[in-house]
Motif scaffolding. Structure first.
Motif, short mmCIF file in Angstrom:
data_model
loop_
_atom_site.label_atom_id
_atom_site.label_comp_id
_atom_site.label_asym_id
_atom_site.label_seq_id
_atom_site.Cartn_x
_atom_site.Cartn_y
_atom_site.Cartn_z
N LYS A 299 3.85 23.28 52.62
CA LYS A 299 3.25 22.44 53.67
C LYS A 299 3.21 23.30 54.93
O LYS A 299 4.19 23.41 55.67
CB LYS A 299 4.06 21.17 53.91
CG LYS A 299 3.41 20.19 54.88
CD LYS A 299 4.23 18.92 55.02
CE LYS A 299 3.62 17.94 56.01
NZ LYS A 299 2.36 17.36 55.51
N ARG A 300 2.10 23.93 55.16
CA ARG A 300 1.99 24.94 56.21
C ARG A 300 2.18 24.32 57.59
O ARG A 300 1.59 23.29 57.92
CB ARG A 300 0.63 25.64 56.13
CG ARG A 300 0.41 26.29 54.76
CD ARG A 300 -0.86 27.11 54.71
NE ARG A 300 -1.17 27.51 53.33
CZ ARG A 300 -0.57 28.49 52.69
NH1 ARG A 300 0.35 29.20 53.31
NH2 ARG A 300 -0.89 28.78 51.43
N GLY A 301 3.02 25.00 58.39
CA GLY A 301 3.19 24.63 59.79
C GLY A 301 3.96 23.34 60.05
O GLY A 301 3.95 22.84 61.17
N TRP A 302 4.69 22.83 59.07
CA TRP A 302 5.38 21.55 59.26
C TRP A 302 6.41 21.63 60.39
O TRP A 302 6.62 20.65 61.12
CB TRP A 302 6.06 21.10 57.96
CG TRP A 302 7.26 21.92 57.58
CD1 TRP A 302 7.30 22.97 56.74
CD2 TRP A 302 8.60 21.74 58.08
NE1 TRP A 302 8.57 23.48 56.66
CE2 TRP A 302 9.39 22.74 57.47
CE3 TRP A 302 9.22 20.84 58.95
CZ2 TRP A 302 10.75 22.86 57.72
CZ3 TRP A 302 10.57 20.96 59.20
CH2 TRP A 302 11.33 21.96 58.59
N SER A 303 7.06 22.78 60.57
CA SER A 303 8.16 22.87 61.54
C SER A 303 7.67 22.92 62.99
O SER A 303 8.48 22.82 63.92
CB SER A 303 9.02 24.11 61.26
OG SER A 303 8.27 25.30 61.45
#
Length: 317
Positions: A299-303
Motif C-alpha cells: 500500500k504505497r505511501g500509507w505512512s
C-alpha cells in the motif's frame, strides 16, 4: 464513681476508617527507546505494550490499569517524542508526537524517563514540552543496572535536579524491577480521591484486535532491519472467537514491492517465523488456542497519508 458506662462483652471496638478510594491518570513520556513500555509492563506484571530495541516501537497511546485495594492507577504508555527530521517527517511521525503530547492533558502526574547518563537533544524536546505541564513530574533514570561506574550516578542525579523542579528523581531498572515499587509509591502521593474509572479486573482500554495487531508488528520490529519496520503496519481483518479457539487474520502493509519480498522471506520462511512467534504470544495473552493467518500487501505511501492512517486506526483518542 465515673459516669462512663463500662463496655459489655457484646460490644465490638470501633474499626479504623477505611482508606479513601484514589484514582488518576499518569503519563509515561520520554524520547524513543528509553524503556517506557518496559516500565509499564513491569508495573502491570504482564506484557501489554510491545517492546523492541528499535526506537519508535510504540505508535499509539496504550492505557495500562493497575488496581490495588483503594488505589487505581491508569498509566498511559506513549510514543517516544522525537525531533522531526526531513527523513522522518511523515504523517505517522507527526501522529506519534501528537499522541505523546496529548497524553499530558489532565493527568495527575507525569513520569519522565531518561536513559542512564545519556542526555540528548530529544530529551530537551521532552523537557520543553513539559514546561507547560502543571501536574507533578517524576524524573526516572532508567537502565541504571547498565552503568559500569556507579560513582557517576549521584552527581548526575544532582545535575538533573537543576533542569526542573521535579517532584522526585528516582534511579530504576524497569527490566529488573529495581526501585519500581518506590516509583509506584511516589505516584500514589499524587492520585486524587476518586471513584475508580475501570473494573478491578480490567487492565487496558485496548481491544483484543488491537493487541493482536501489535503483537504481529512487534515480531517484525524485532526481526527486520532499520527501514522496513517503520514503513510497515498491521491490520486485523478477522478476529473470530469459537469454543477453545480464536481465528485471526492479519494483513501486513508495506510501501514497496521489495519490502514485501523481505517480509515474506525465502520460501516464506520469515513470515512463518513471525506468525509462529506472534501466535505463541497471542495464546498466552488470550488464554486460548489461536489460528493465525498472515498476508502481506503493498500500500504505497500509507505512512504519509492522513486518510490512510485514520482508516488503519491511527486516531488520537
Amino acid at each position: 464513681m465515673s459516669d462512663q458506662t463500662p463496655p459489655t462483652n457484646d460490644q465490638t471496638p470501633p474499626t479504623s476508617q477505611e482508606e479513601a478510594l484514589r484514582c488518576g491518570f499518569v503519563a509515561i513520556v520520554g524520547r524513543p527507546n528509553v524503556g517506557k513500555s518496559t516500565l509499564m509492563n513491569r508495573i502491570l506484571g504482564q506484557k501489554l505494550s510491545i517492546t523492541s530495541r528499535r526506537p519508535q516501537t510504540t505508535r499509539h497511546q496504550v492505557l495500562g490499569v493497575k488496581t490495588e485495594d483503594h488505589r487505581q492507577t491508569v498509566y498511559i504508555d506513549t510514543p517516544g517524542m522525537h525531533i522531526m527530521h526531513k527523513d522522518r517527517n511523515r504523517a505517522i511521525n507527526q501522529f506519534m508526537n501528537q499522541a505523546a503530547t496529548q497524553a499530558l492533558r489532565d493527568v495527575s502526574a507525569v513520569i519522565f524517563i531518561v536513559d542512564r547518563t545519556k542526555w540528548t537533544a530529544e530529551d530537551d524536546v521532552v523537557l520543553k514540552r513539559l514546561s507547560s505541564v502543571t501536574a507533578p513530574v517524576i524524573l526516572v533514570v532508567n537502565k541504571v543496572d547498565w552503568i559500569e561506574d556507579k560513582s557517576t550516578l549521584l552527581p548526575w542525579l544532582e545535575e538533573l535536579g537543576t533542569r526542573r523542579d521535579f517532584a522526585a528523581i528516582l534511579p530504576i531498572s524497569a527490566r529488573h524491577g529495581t526501585q519500581v515499587d518506590q516509583l509506584e509509591d511516589e505516584v500514589e502521593r499524587f492520585l486524587p480521591e476518586s471513584e475508580h474509572f475501570f473494573p478491578e479486573d480490567q487492565i487496558t482500554n485496548r481491544s483484543s484486535r488491537f493487541i493482536a495487531s501489535e503483537l504481529v508488528r512487534e515480531k517484525v520490529m524485532r526481526q527486520l532491519g532499520d527501514e522496513l519496520p517503520y514503513q510497515m503496519t498491521v491490520e486485523i481483518e478477522e478476529f473470530r472467537t469459537e469454543p477453545n479457539i480464536i481465528h485471526i487474520s492479519a494483513l501486513m502493509l508495506v510501501e514497496r514491492d521489495g519490502q514485501k519480498k523481505i517480509l515474506i522471506g525465502e520460501k516464506g520462511d520469515r513470515i512463518k517465523q513471525i506468525g509462529r512467534e506472534a501466535r505463541l504470544d497471542m495464546e498466552k495473552m488470550f488464554d486460548s488456542k489461536v489460528m493465525l493467518k498472515l498476508w502481506v500487501k503493498v500500500k504505497r505511501g500509507w505512512s504519509d497519508d492522513q486518510r490512510a492512517l485514520k482508516s488503519l486506526g491511527y486516531n488520537l483518542d
